[in-house]
Write a protein that holds these residues in place. Structure first.
Motif, PDB file in Angstrom:
ATOM      1  N   GLY A 154     -27.632  -0.045 -31.163  1.00 24.87           N
ATOM      2  CA  GLY A 154     -26.802   0.866 -30.394  1.00 24.87           C
ATOM      3  C   GLY A 154     -25.355   0.503 -30.649  1.00 24.87           C
ATOM      4  N   LEU A 177     -27.437   5.638 -31.394  1.00 24.19           N
ATOM      5  CA  LEU A 177     -28.710   4.949 -31.220  1.00 24.19           C
ATOM      6  C   LEU A 177     -29.529   5.130 -32.488  1.00 24.19           C
ATOM      7  CD1 LEU A 177     -30.644   3.441 -29.301  1.00 24.19           C
ATOM      8  CD2 LEU A 177     -31.387   5.669 -28.463  1.00 24.19           C
ATOM      9  N   PRO A 220     -24.173   3.850 -26.476  1.00 28.14           N
ATOM     10  CA  PRO A 220     -25.278   3.023 -25.968  1.00 28.14           C
ATOM     11  C   PRO A 220     -25.102   1.568 -26.399  1.00 28.14           C
ATOM     12  CG  PRO A 220     -26.007   4.256 -27.877  1.00 28.14           C
ATOM     13  CD  PRO A 220     -24.595   4.682 -27.595  1.00 28.14           C
ATOM     14  N   TYR A 223     -25.847  -1.365 -24.849  1.00 31.32           N
ATOM     15  CA  TYR A 223     -26.865  -2.360 -24.516  1.00 31.32           C
ATOM     16  C   TYR A 223     -28.212  -1.657 -24.530  1.00 31.32           C
ATOM     17  CZ  TYR A 223     -29.266  -6.258 -22.320  1.00 31.32           C
ATOM     18  OH  TYR A 223     -30.119  -7.296 -22.075  1.00 31.32           O
ATOM     19  N   LEU A 224     -29.195  -2.255 -25.194  1.00 33.82           N
ATOM     20  CA  LEU A 224     -30.532  -1.677 -25.301  1.00 33.82           C
ATOM     21  C   LEU A 224     -31.566  -2.636 -24.740  1.00 33.82           C
ATOM     22  CD1 LEU A 224     -30.365  -0.384 -28.988  1.00 33.82           C
ATOM     23  CD2 LEU A 224     -29.720   0.830 -26.910  1.00 33.82           C
ATOM     24  N   THR A 229     -31.030   2.390 -22.215  1.00 30.23           N
ATOM     25  CA  THR A 229     -29.680   2.224 -22.743  1.00 30.23           C
ATOM     26  C   THR A 229     -28.660   2.133 -21.623  1.00 30.23           C
ATOM     27  OG1 THR A 229     -29.162   4.596 -22.848  1.00 30.23           O
ATOM     28  CG2 THR A 229     -30.288   3.645 -24.747  1.00 30.23           C
ATOM     29  N   GLU A 241     -24.933   3.157 -21.000  1.00 30.25           N
ATOM     30  CA  GLU A 241     -23.905   4.025 -21.576  1.00 30.25           C
ATOM     31  C   GLU A 241     -22.542   3.662 -21.007  1.00 30.25           C
ATOM     32  OE1 GLU A 241     -24.475   8.346 -22.256  1.00 30.25           O
ATOM     33  OE2 GLU A 241     -26.168   8.020 -20.902  1.00 30.25           O
TER      34      GLU A 241
END
Length: 108
Positions: free
Chosen positions: A9, A20, A42, A44-45, A54, A56
């Motif tokens: 991301g 993504l 995004p 952080y996943l 995700t 945002e």
């Protein structure tokens, strides 16, 4: 040969920019399985049981999202929900509860 699925991301500067990505590494090369533009930046996943969550980072607040991913690494239906505050930077999932933490104001 064993394949590895990778998720990335990143920050998106414009609307409809794909931030993504689902990648497949076969031990020799990396290929893109899919890319999505449904989430803004995004950054952080979190993967859990067939879903990618995700964080945002948006100019007008914060949101978290969830997108399904199939065995081939293709993205499916998605959901987005707004979160109070700004600067969401971490997600943690316990059972049916998704926690989000931000670096502005220390909100959880």
């Amino acid at each position: 040969m064993k394949q590895y699925h990778l998720l990335t991301g990143g920050y998106t500067a414009e609307e409809n920019q794909k931030g993504l990505h689902s990648l497949i590494f076969d031990g020799k090369a990396v290929t893109e399985a899919d890319a999505s533009d449904v989430f803004a930046s995004p950054s952080y996943l979190l993967y859990d049981a067939g879903f990618v969550y995700t964080a945002e980072e948006r100019n007008d607040g914060a949101a978290a999202g969830r997108i399904a991913i199939d065995a081939a690494g293709r993205f499916q239906d998605y959901t987005r929900f707004d979160i109070p505050g700004t600067g969401i930077c971490h997600l943690e999932k316990h059972g049916a509860v998704l926690y989000a933490a931000g670096y502005h104001g220390g909100c959880i």
